[in-house]
Design a protein around this motif. Structure first.
Motif, PDB file in Angstrom:
ATOM      1  N   CYS A   1      28.990  46.222  41.929  1.00 13.53           N
ATOM      2  CA  CYS A   1      29.550  45.034  41.275  1.00 13.53           C
ATOM      3  C   CYS A   1      30.308  45.439  40.016  1.00 13.53           C
ATOM      4  O   CYS A   1      31.407  44.950  39.758  1.00 13.53           O
TER       5      CYS A   1
ATOM      6  N   ALA B   1      34.333  44.879  39.613  1.00 13.04           N
ATOM      7  CA  ALA B   1      34.849  43.981  38.573  1.00 13.04           C
ATOM      8  C   ALA B   1      35.728  44.715  37.567  1.00 13.04           C
ATOM      9  O   ALA B   1      36.837  44.282  37.264  1.00 13.04           O
TER      10      ALA B   1
ATOM     11  N   ALA C   1      38.942  46.010  39.227  1.00  8.08           N
ATOM     12  CA  ALA C   1      39.908  44.933  39.456  1.00  8.08           C
ATOM     13  C   ALA C   1      40.649  44.605  38.161  1.00  8.08           C
ATOM     14  O   ALA C   1      41.872  44.434  38.164  1.00  8.08           O
TER      15      ALA C   1
ATOM     16  N   LYS D   1      30.190  39.753  45.339  1.00  8.24           N
ATOM     17  CA  LYS D   1      30.949  40.708  44.520  1.00  8.24           C
ATOM     18  C   LYS D   1      32.332  40.179  44.172  1.00  8.24           C
ATOM     19  O   LYS D   1      32.821  40.385  43.059  1.00  8.24           O
ATOM     20  N   SER D   2      32.977  39.469  45.087  1.00  3.93           N
ATOM     21  CA  SER D   2      34.294  38.914  44.772  1.00  3.93           C
ATOM     22  C   SER D   2      34.181  37.810  43.718  1.00  3.93           C
ATOM     23  O   SER D   2      35.045  37.676  42.843  1.00  3.93           O
TER      24      SER D   2
ATOM     25  N   ALA E   1      33.659  39.608  40.383  1.00  6.12           N
ATOM     26  CA  ALA E   1      34.932  40.190  39.952  1.00  6.12           C
ATOM     27  C   ALA E   1      35.863  39.105  39.418  1.00  6.12           C
ATOM     28  O   ALA E   1      36.534  39.290  38.395  1.00  6.12           O
TER      29      ALA E   1
ATOM     30  N   HIS F   1      34.729  38.080  35.989  1.00  5.39           N
ATOM     31  CA  HIS F   1      35.081  39.131  35.023  1.00  5.39           C
ATOM     32  C   HIS F   1      36.576  39.088  34.715  1.00  5.39           C
ATOM     33  O   HIS F   1      36.976  39.197  33.544  1.00  5.39           O
TER      34      HIS F   1
END
Length: 148
Positions: free
Chosen positions: A50, A54, A57, A109-110, A113, A116
């Motif tokens: 994670c 994040a 990205a 996780k998306s 991200a 964040h």
């Protein structure tokens, strides 16, 4: 107005971009595992933990904006998370349990991200949207739910 779409290369992301980014009258950026032709800028982001997903990205979005024709400050009025996946299966089976990991990767996780990215790039008073699936609203005892 400017929009960042996390998951812009997926089915829902492309549909969102066709509807709300039509004719690209304002900056639209896609961040996804695959390229997205419907956006002004397409940022390829990766996986990992994670934390890695994040922070990676955020770094890649910043780098893409720096090399684009967009002018600073690099902030988005709207950040939308259309990333996600659905996996069927019963939690009574090992295959069903394995689908939980795929669901975690694609959905949780998306979403982390995206949150964040909002801390780094959302303009004051901006909007963050997390999409979901209609299937998550009703009973489906043999299917693992979308979690984000």
């Amino acid at each position: 107005m400017s929009i960042l779409v996390v998951g812009g290369a997926g089915c829902l992301g492309r549909a969102f971009l066709r509807k709300f980014g039509a004719n690209l009258v304002f900056p639209v950026v896609s961040a996804d595992l695959a390229p997205c032709d419907e956006a002004n800028v397409s940022v390829l982001i990766g996986g990992g933990s994670c934390t890695q997903a994040a922070t990676g990205a955020a770094t890649k979005v910043k780098e893409a904006l720096e090399s684009s024709s967009f002018q600073p400050p690099w902030q988005f009025d709207t950040i939308v998370c259309t990333a996600g996946a659905f996996s069927g299966g019963s939690l009574a089976t090992s295959a069903g349990l394995e689908s939980v990991d795929r669901m975690w990767q694609a959905n949780v996780k998306s979403a982390v991200a995206t949150a964040h990215l909002a801390t780094k790039f959302l303009s004051p008073g901006g909007l963050v949207v997390f999409t979901g699936a209609g299937a998550a609203l009703g009973p489906c005892p043999d299917m693992v739910r979308q979690t984000a």
